[in-house]
Design an enzyme around this catalytic site. Sequence first.
Site, PDB file in Angstrom:
ATOM      1  N   LYS A  84     -31.053   4.835  39.616  1.00 58.12           N
ATOM      2  CA  LYS A  84     -30.155   4.987  38.461  1.00 58.12           C
ATOM      3  C   LYS A  84     -29.965   6.446  38.045  1.00 58.12           C
ATOM      4  O   LYS A  84     -28.921   6.820  37.530  1.00 58.12           O
ATOM      5  CB  LYS A  84     -30.681   4.183  37.270  1.00 58.12           C
ATOM      6  N   GLU A 106     -25.717   1.316  28.280  1.00 55.54           N
ATOM      7  CA  GLU A 106     -26.288  -0.025  28.186  1.00 55.54           C
ATOM      8  C   GLU A 106     -27.424  -0.097  29.180  1.00 55.54           C
ATOM      9  O   GLU A 106     -27.452   0.674  30.142  1.00 55.54           O
ATOM     10  CB  GLU A 106     -25.235  -1.077  28.517  1.00 55.54           C
ATOM     11  N   SER A 374     -34.589   0.341  45.928  1.00 55.70           N
ATOM     12  CA  SER A 374     -33.878   1.000  44.824  1.00 55.70           C
ATOM     13  C   SER A 374     -34.768   1.430  43.663  1.00 55.70           C
ATOM     14  O   SER A 374     -34.376   2.275  42.868  1.00 55.70           O
ATOM     15  CB  SER A 374     -32.770   0.087  44.318  1.00 55.70           C
TER      16      SER A 374
END
Lengths: 389, 271
Positions: A84, A106, A374
């Site tokens: 991210k 968010e 990830s």
Amino acid sequence: MKGRFGEFGGQYLPETLMPAVAELEAAYVEARADPSFERELGGLLRDWVGRPTPLTDASRLAAAVGLRRVLLKREDLAHTGAHKINSAVGQALLAKRMGKHRVVAETGAGQHGVASAAACALLGLECIVYMGTEDMRRQEPNVFRMKLLGAEVRGVESGTKTLKDAVNEAIRDWVTNVRSTYYLLGSAIGPHPYPTMVRDFQSVIGREARGQSLSLLGKLPDMVVACVGGGSNAIGIFAVFIPDSATTRLRGVEAGGKGIATGEHAASIVGGSVGVLHGTRTMILQTDDGQIRGTHSISAGLDYPGVGPEHAQLAQSGRAEYVARTDAEALEGFTLLSRTEGIIPALEPAHAIADLTHIREAYGAELDVLVCLSGRGDKDLETVMGALA
Amino acid sequence: MTVAGLKGTDRITRAFARAKAERRLAVAIYLTVGYPDRASTPALLRAALEGGADLIELGVPFSDPLADGTTVQRANEIALGNGVTLADCLDAGRELVGATDATVLLMGYTNPFEQYGFQAFARDAAGAGIAGVIVPDMPAEESATFGTEITQTGLARVDLFAPTTPDDRLARLAPGSRGFVYCVSLTGVTGARRAVGSDVEAFVGRVRAHTALPIALGFGISEPSHVAALRGVVDGVVIGSAAIDVVTGATADRPAALRDFVRGLADAGRS
């Protein structure tokens, strides 16, 4: 810039935001053409995020699942523990460049919230993160991390109290404070230009992994596998491989929850249909009347009733294939990777790990498979302890 | 069953013309269909008309109303809990138009219309005597298909413009508007506010430069004083959240409370 992926994509937004997305697109195009932006982003990715992330040749895992080779792209080793951060730092730089000193985001699992909070702390931006109260309960350590990083975490009580409601609330904030505020969207979802912009920022994963795979294997991998919620890590690793259709299959693994047949899942491509959600036309989970359905996944980061529009197109064209793995399978993947490679994955990529045996069954053992790992699993320990108890 | 009489856009034109002839602001009342329960809706809609509403906006409930504040969000959740669908909203419209010849619009988000099917919806809405449709998450750029279907049946797809809409965009889009132009009074979501924004006059002036259609202002308008302050500025007002708050807060006779509230707003709009 192109705002559509075949029939998918678009800008289904309140009029108030239409000038804002036009401004964002113009600013993004201009930034990408400016060598000083690329230099600054490249420097932050190297010195602060810790890129390039390694590619791990996971031989014990490969032996356990019966594949020739499994390569893990180690986004779990990126700063803040997941992919991210790649998009968060890129977008935060863009926000600053646009003169927007207030950022809203968010978050579901909290990884994007933590990444946004960290990037905003680094760049001196105010950061407000919307998070469903159900997710705050599931991901308490990340709530604390965000607060430590100086972000304000606002609990969202509406709807299902999860990621989709946090997106609604972030958009409501954005529409209210549009002149001063940058919306730092966390996945390759939402209105144009977000799906393209987030893909571009995340494509660093695939660019590195493609080069690393070539060095390690002397050829491209036979398959690239990634988990898919909104699908940002997946599109990030897929994007550079899309032209390699002669050599490399692409496979996305959605959250099958308690099983597709139960209706309690978050697999928008495998178990959904075409509709409009959060500003984009894509595959979504909905009732016959067009209401957005509640979702379920053991992994908060995949617990979303839609998917990025580019994935919808890749599924429709057949360039990528999509499958779903259940909560129980993800837990097996979680344990398997921990024990074979000494790596505790997040529950999200644990779905991709869990898919490896199915890949062998479908395509045979003579395969070199690249997996996007990830994120790391620290945030999920409590969930997993509860589930395995 | 098809409702006879004036079609679609012509009803809107008639409603604003009547109000103008009577030297008052047209009043549009938004109510979520099926809130607080399915049985209440017909009586509440009649009460709004009796109070002096010129247009009725039937709110089509949606699970993710991202342009709405907490009042309409909650009304949507409750209506969905009551099982209300777009087909129910069309029925409510047909019944009201058939009984009262009212000007009725549907307001709702893209996805339920899309799943109903744009063509089927346009046909059924026209058959029900619906005057127009307002879709807050379908800007002009995304409305080509829906707009064509709707317009072919004589209904208006009503455009929303916001204070952030730049002049060149207004110049491009306003000529395509039908029925009336819906101006959003503020940057934000729906919901009652204490005061109407101070820059409304300038904003409405910018819009007026690009259209001859009546202009209605909505979002945040909640009191007679707000309406009075808009006399001579706009041609109509839209009240949603404040009307729902009145329905929610009424202890005994909900339709009577709503009728009185609407009457107060309508009176405040008289010159």
